[in-house]
Scaffold this active site. Structure first.
Site, PDB file in Angstrom:
ATOM      1  CE1 TYR A  11      20.898  17.797 121.897  1.00  0.00           C
ATOM      2  CE2 TYR A  11      21.972  19.936 121.817  1.00  0.00           C
ATOM      3  CZ  TYR A  11      22.046  18.567 121.823  1.00  0.00           C
ATOM      4  OH  TYR A  11      23.274  17.958 121.774  1.00  0.00           O
TER       5      TYR A  11
ATOM      6  CG  LEU B 261      30.785  26.894 121.736  1.00  0.00           C
ATOM      7  CD1 LEU B 261      30.259  28.210 121.177  1.00  0.00           C
ATOM      8  CD2 LEU B 261      32.215  27.064 122.218  1.00  0.00           C
TER       9      LEU B 261
ATOM     10  CD  GLU C 152      32.025  34.259 116.522  1.00  0.00           C
ATOM     11  OE1 GLU C 152      31.808  33.961 115.352  1.00  0.00           O
ATOM     12  OE2 GLU C 152      33.086  34.024 117.128  1.00  0.00           O
TER      13      GLU C 152
ATOM     14  CE  LYS D 229      25.352  27.813 119.743  1.00  0.00           C
ATOM     15  NZ  LYS D 229      24.471  27.136 118.768  1.00  0.00           N
TER      16      LYS D 229
ATOM     17  CG  ASP E 234      19.587  27.245 114.665  1.00  0.00           C
ATOM     18  OD1 ASP E 234      20.252  26.204 114.856  1.00  0.00           O
ATOM     19  OD2 ASP E 234      18.357  27.303 114.823  1.00  0.00           O
TER      20      ASP E 234
ATOM     21  NE  ARG F  51      29.286  19.833 116.257  1.00  0.00           N
ATOM     22  CZ  ARG F  51      28.818  20.852 116.966  1.00  0.00           C
ATOM     23  NH1 ARG F  51      29.658  21.657 117.586  1.00  0.00           N
ATOM     24  NH2 ARG F  51      27.521  21.089 117.031  1.00  0.00           N
TER      25      ARG F  51
ATOM     26  CE1 TYR G 184      32.530  28.130 114.611  1.00  0.00           C
ATOM     27  CE2 TYR G 184      30.756  28.738 113.121  1.00  0.00           C
ATOM     28  CZ  TYR G 184      31.359  27.820 113.948  1.00  0.00           C
ATOM     29  OH  TYR G 184      30.803  26.569 114.116  1.00  0.00           O
TER      30      TYR G 184
ATOM     31  CE  LYS H 252      21.639  28.478 122.038  1.00  0.00           C
ATOM     32  NZ  LYS H 252      21.478  27.020 122.199  1.00  0.00           N
TER      33      LYS H 252
ATOM     34  CB  CYS I  86       5.760   1.757 147.795  1.00  0.00           C
ATOM     35  SG  CYS I  86       6.289   1.326 146.114  1.00  0.00           S
TER      36      CYS I  86
ATOM     37  CB  CYS J  38       5.917  -3.131 146.737  1.00  0.00           C
ATOM     38  SG  CYS J  38       6.831  -1.992 147.809  1.00  0.00           S
TER      39      CYS J  38
ATOM     40  CB  CYS K 282       9.556   2.325 148.062  1.00  0.00           C
ATOM     41  SG  CYS K 282       9.114   0.590 148.294  1.00  0.00           S
TER      42      CYS K 282
ATOM     43  CB  CYS L  68       9.835  -2.297 145.683  1.00  0.00           C
ATOM     44  SG  CYS L  68       8.996  -1.043 144.689  1.00  0.00           S
TER      45      CYS L  68
END
Length: 728
Positions: free
Chosen positions: A46, A93, A126, A128, A130, A149, A242, A330, A435, A438, A453, A459
Site C-alpha cells: 500500500y 502523512l 518518533e 510510526k 502500525d 479517522r 502523539y 518507512k 498493434c 487491430c 497504435c 482500434c
C-alpha cells in the site's frame, strides 16, 4: 500488480494510464483496510502504491486526478456506526523511503521558509505505530467523543468502545476547556497471539470454522470497531497519544513540549520520541529505532519526523491531505526471485503499447505478486530511453529468473536477471511493431519512450479505454456504468462514443426490455442506469474537460483551465482562435516561441500558470482533428456544461486579477506568495502579457519587469504588495 519503470523515464501517456490504475487499486485498498478491516494488500505494498502515485503526480502535476489517492485519507465510515465530523481534518502523512528523501524533506522545508542550510531547525522523531488512528474529544476534562479517522473528514463514533481501553483516560485534570487528543490504537504481539489462540479455541468448542486475525493491526482495528463494546472490552487494546486536533488553548509552543504536556495529562506517549537538530540526526535516530524494532513488542512500520516549532508548522501549512511539516520514513521492503513466464502487450487509451510481465506467483513483503509492467521495449532490452545500459545491459527474456522488489516505487519492479539460470532456448524479446488488437502500425515517434497504435478509434482497445476513462470516477462517474458495462455495451454496438451514452434510452426506445434481458440486469437496475445517465447531463467544466481523455490533460490542468476561462464557450473560442495563429502552425518549439508575439490566444493559453506548451499543443490538435472534434461537439450538444464560479474573495483587492511574481522575495518565499495570492482570488501567471494586471518585482527582476514597463502594467515591490493585500 503491474510493475512500472522509474518515474523519471515515464512518458506522459504512461503516467496518465498508471495514475488511473493506481486510483482504482488504492480506493479499494482504503475501503478494505480502514472500513472493513480486511486488507487486500500488505502495508508495504500500500505504501509503495501511494508513493508511486505521489512520485508520478510530482513529476506530472498536470495529470493529477480528481479522485487522486493523494487527496484521499482512509475510507468512508461503515454503516454500522453513527458518523462524526472532525472539527479539524485528520490527515495522513507523506512517505519517504531512503536517506535522500529525508534530506530532500529538510531542504524543501528550508526552501519554503527561506532558511539557509546552516540556520537552526529542530525536528521530533518518533516510531510510526502500525495501528488504527483515533481522535478523543474532551470537554471540561471529560471524554465526550471518540472517532476513527474514517475518510479524514468524517469518522465512526466509537466512544463507547474507546471508554473500555485502559490507556484512554475518562477524565483529565488541568486540561484546556476543549482538547482533542489524537493517537493510535494498537495491540502487542504477545496479546495478539493469545487472542488468535482464544478465537481458535472458541471456534473448536462451538464447532464452527475458526476465524483469526492476519496481524496485530487488523486485530486492533477489528476490536475497536465492534458494535458491541463488551467485545472491545475483552480485547487487549492500547493507545499512544502523539498529536492533537481542536484545542481551546495551545498545549505548548513546540511539538516536543506538547507531547510532554500530553504525558503530564495522563496519556501514554512513546518513549522513543527524540528531538533532532538536523536531517542527519533524524537518520541516526531512524537507525536506532530500526535496530530495536524486533524487540519493541508491537508493530511499527517506520519513523515519523515533524518540525518542532509549532509556529513554523503553521507557516508551512498543508497540502490537500498531508502536512508539509511532517513525513513518515518507512522501513524497507523485501526482495524475491521468480520465473518470467510470459510477456503480454496491453493497448491503452492513447494507443500506448505496454508490456506486462507474467510471473510465477511469488510472495514479496507479504503480498503475492504475479504481474509486473515492463515499461517499454528499451527497458526489456536492458537500456534506458537515452540508450544507456541498465541492469548492466542484461535484457529480459521469457523463461528468465528475475528479481522482484517492492519499496519506495510502490509497485513491484524487476530489479535484475540471473543469467546463470537463463534457459538455453531463451531468445531476445521482439517487441511488436503492429498493434496486437487491430493490426495497425505501432509507431514510436522521436523522443517518445513508447510505441503507439496508429489505429485511433478503429482500434477497439483505444475506443474502449477512452470510454472507460469517460465514465471513471474523476470524470462523469455514471453509477451503474463501469468498465465491465462499457466493454459489454461496446461489444454489442450500443455505444461507440461518449455521446452514444446519452442516446441509449432514446435509441432503444424505453431500453428496458433489451437491457433487462441481459445477464445481471433487471427493470430496477436498468431504470437506475438511465436515471444516473440523466443526472450527468449537467456537468462541471473541469470534469467535462478531463473526461475528454485528451493526452496530457489531467485533472489538475483541467481544473486550472476551467478556473481561468470560466466557461466552455470561452475556452473553446480561445482554442479555436489559437489554432489559426502562427504558433499553432510552427513545426517546432523554437519556431512556436518566436511566433508567440503574433499569437495572443496561444500565449494566453500557455501563460496560464501550470499549463505548458506541450499541453496546449495537444489540446489544440485534439480540438481540430476532425473526427475527434466531431465526437467532442456531439457530446457537448447533449450536455449542460456548468461554468466555474469565481472563488469567494470578497474584500480582496486582487480578486480576479492576474499577478506575476518576478525577482527575489525577501519577506516570504515564492511558494508562500503564490499561495497567498491564490487564496485571495488572484490568478498567478508565470509570464507577463497584455492580460497581466499586476507585477510584483523583487531584487534581480529582469525581462518580466522590463516587459511590464513596456506594456504599462502596474508594478509593485514586495513591501507594496504586502501593503496592498494587508490583512485581507
Amino acid at each position: 500488480m503491474a510493475e512500472t519503470k522509474p518515474v523519471e523515464h515515464l512518458s506522459i501517456e504512461e503516467a496518465t494510464e498508471e495514475l488511473a490504475q493506481l486510483a482504482g487499486r488504492l480506493a479499494a485498498a482504503n475501503t478494505a483496510y480502514h472500513r472493513d478491516d480486511s486488507p487486500l494488500m500488505s502495508d508495504a505494498e500500500y505504501d509503495a502504491l501511494r508513493t508511486r502515485n505521489a512520485a508520478i503526480e510530482a513529476r506530472f502535476p498536470e495529470l493529477i486526478r480528481a479522485d487522486s489517492p493523494s487527496d484521499q485519507v482512509g475510507a468512508a465510515p461503515a454503516e454500522g456506526f453513527s458518523k462524526i465530523t472532525h472539527r479539524l481534518r485528520m490527515l495522513s502523512l507523506a512517505n519517504a523511503f531512503d536517506a535522500d528523501d529525508i534530506r530532500e524533506f529538510d531542504r524543501a522545508i528550508r526552501s519554503f521558509l527561506g532558511l539557509a542550510e546552516a540556520d537552526p531547525l529542530a525536528y521530533t522523531a518518533e516510531p510510526k505505530i502500525d495501528g488504527l488512528s483515533l481522535s478523543l474529544r474532551y470537554e471540561a476534562g471529560r471524554l465526550v467523543q471518540a472517532a476513527t479517522r474514517g475518510d479524514g473528514t468524517t469518522g465512526e463514533n466509537v466512544t463507547a468502545n474507546a471508554r473500555t481501553i485502559d490507556d484512554i483516560p475518562q477524565r483529565i485534570d488541568d486540561a484546556p476547556e476543549i482538547l482533542e487528543v489524537r493517537g493510535e490504537v494498537y495491540m502487542r504481539h504477545a496479546e495478539f497471539e493469545a487472542l488468535n489462540e482464544r478465537l481458535r479455541d472458541e471456534a473448536v468448542r462451538a464447532d464452527r470454522p475458526a476465524r483469526s486475525f492476519a496481524n496485530p493491526r487488523n486485530a486492533a482495528a477489528g476490536s475497536l470497531r465492534q458494535l458491541d463494546p463488551e467485545i472491545t472490552r475483552a480485547r487487549p487494546l492500547h493507545f499512544f497519544a502523539y498529536a492533537w486536533g481542536e484545542t481551546s488553548e495551545p498545549l505548548a509552543a513546540t511539538q516536543m513540549a506538547a507531547i510532554e504536556q500530553l504525558a503530564l495529562l495522563g496519556f501514554k506517549t512513546n518513549p522513543l520520541t527524540r528531538l533532532c537538530d538536523s536531517a542527519e540526526a533524524l537518520l541516526e535516530h531512524y537507525r536506532t529505532i530500526e535496530a530495536q524494532r524486533a524487540t519493541l513488542g508491537y508493530d511499527i512500520d517506520g519513523v515519523v519526523y515533524k518540525v518542532n516549532d509549532l509556529a513554523l508548522q503553521a507557516r508551512l501549512g498543508f497540502r490537500s491531505t498531508t502536512p508539509r511539516w511532517a513525513i513518515a520514513h518507512k522501513f524497507p521492503a523485501e526482495l524475491a526471485w521468480t520465473r518470467l513466464e510470459g510477456i503480454d502487450i496491453q493497448v491503452g487509451r492513447t494507443g500506448a503499447l505496454s508490456p506486462v510481465a507474467r510471473l510465477a506467483p511469488v510472495t514479496v513483503g507479504g503480498v503475492v505478486v504475479s504481474n509486473a509492467t515492463l515499461h517499454n521495449e528499451d527497458y526489456i532490452a536492458g537500456r534506458d530511453n537515452a540508450g544507456a545500459e541498465i541492469r548492466g545491459g542484461r535484457d529480459i527474456r521469457v523463461g528468465d529468473w528475475v528479481q522482484v522488489y517492492r519499496a519506495g516505487d510502490v509497485i513491484p519492479k524487476i530489479a535484475d536477471v540471473d543469467l546463470s539460470k537463463r534457459p538455453v532456448e531463451a531468445e531476445p524479446y521482439a517487441f511488436p511493431h503492429l498493434c496486437p488488437v487491430c493490426g495497425s502500425q505501432a509507431i514510436r515517434e522521436e523522443g517518445d519512450s513508447v510505441r503507439r497504435c496508429s489505429g485511433g478509434m478503429i482500434c477497439a482497445a483505444q475506443a474502449v479505454e477512452k470510454l472507460k476513462h469517460f465514465v471513471s470516477r474523476a470524470a462523469f462517474d455514471i453509477e451503474g456504468l463501469g468498465a465491465k458495462q462499457v466493454e459489454q455495451f461496446y461489444a454489442d454496438g450500443w455505444i461507440n462514443t461518449p455521446a452514444d451514452i446519452f442516446d441509449l434510452k432514446e435509441k432503444y426506445g424505453s431500453g428496458l426490455q433489451q437491457l433487462q434481458n441481459r445477464e445481471g440486469w433487471g427493470e430496477k437496475s436498468a431504470n437506475n442506469l438511465f436515471r444516473a445517465i440523466d443526472e450527468r447531463r449537467r456537468i462541471p467544466l473541469n470534469r467535462f474537460l478531463f473526461a475528454l481523455g485528451i493526452r496530457h490533460l489531467g485533472e489538475v490542468a483541467a481544473a486550472t483551465l476551467a478556473r481561468h476561462f470560466g466557461s466552455w464557450e470561452r475556452l473553446r473560442a480561445a482554442v479555436d482562435s489559437a489554432a489559426e495563429e502562427p504558433a499553432a502552425k510552427a513545426n517546432d518549439a523554437k519556431a512556436r516561441k518566436a511566433a508567440l508575439a503574433e499569437s495572443p490566444n496561444w500565449e494566453e493559453l500557455v501563460s496560464v500558470d501550470g499549463i505548458g506548451d506541450t499541453l496546449v499543443q495537444s489540446l489544440v490538435a485534439a480540438m481540430h482533428q476532425p473526427a475527434e472534434r466531431e465526437v467532442i461537439d456531439a457530446l457537448a450538444e447533449r450536455l449542460e456544461i456548468e461554468d466555474v464560479a469565481a472563488p469567494d474573495s470578497s474584500g480582496s483587492p486582487v480578486a480576479g486579477k492576474t499577478v506575476v511574481f518576478t525577482g527575489t522575495l525577501e519577506k516570504m518565499t515564492r511558494a508562500e506568495a503564490k499561495a497567498r495570492a491564490e487564496a485571495l482570488g488572484a490568478k498567478v501567471s508565470g509570464s507577463v502579457s497584455a492580460k497581466t494586471d499586476l507585477v510584483v518585482a523583487g531584487p534581480g527582476a529582469g525581462s518580466k519587469a522590463k516587459k511590464a514597463a513596456e506594456l504599462g502594467i502596474e508594478t509593485l515591490d514586495e513591501d507594496g504588495w504586502l501593503s496592498l493585500i494587508g490583512s485581507a
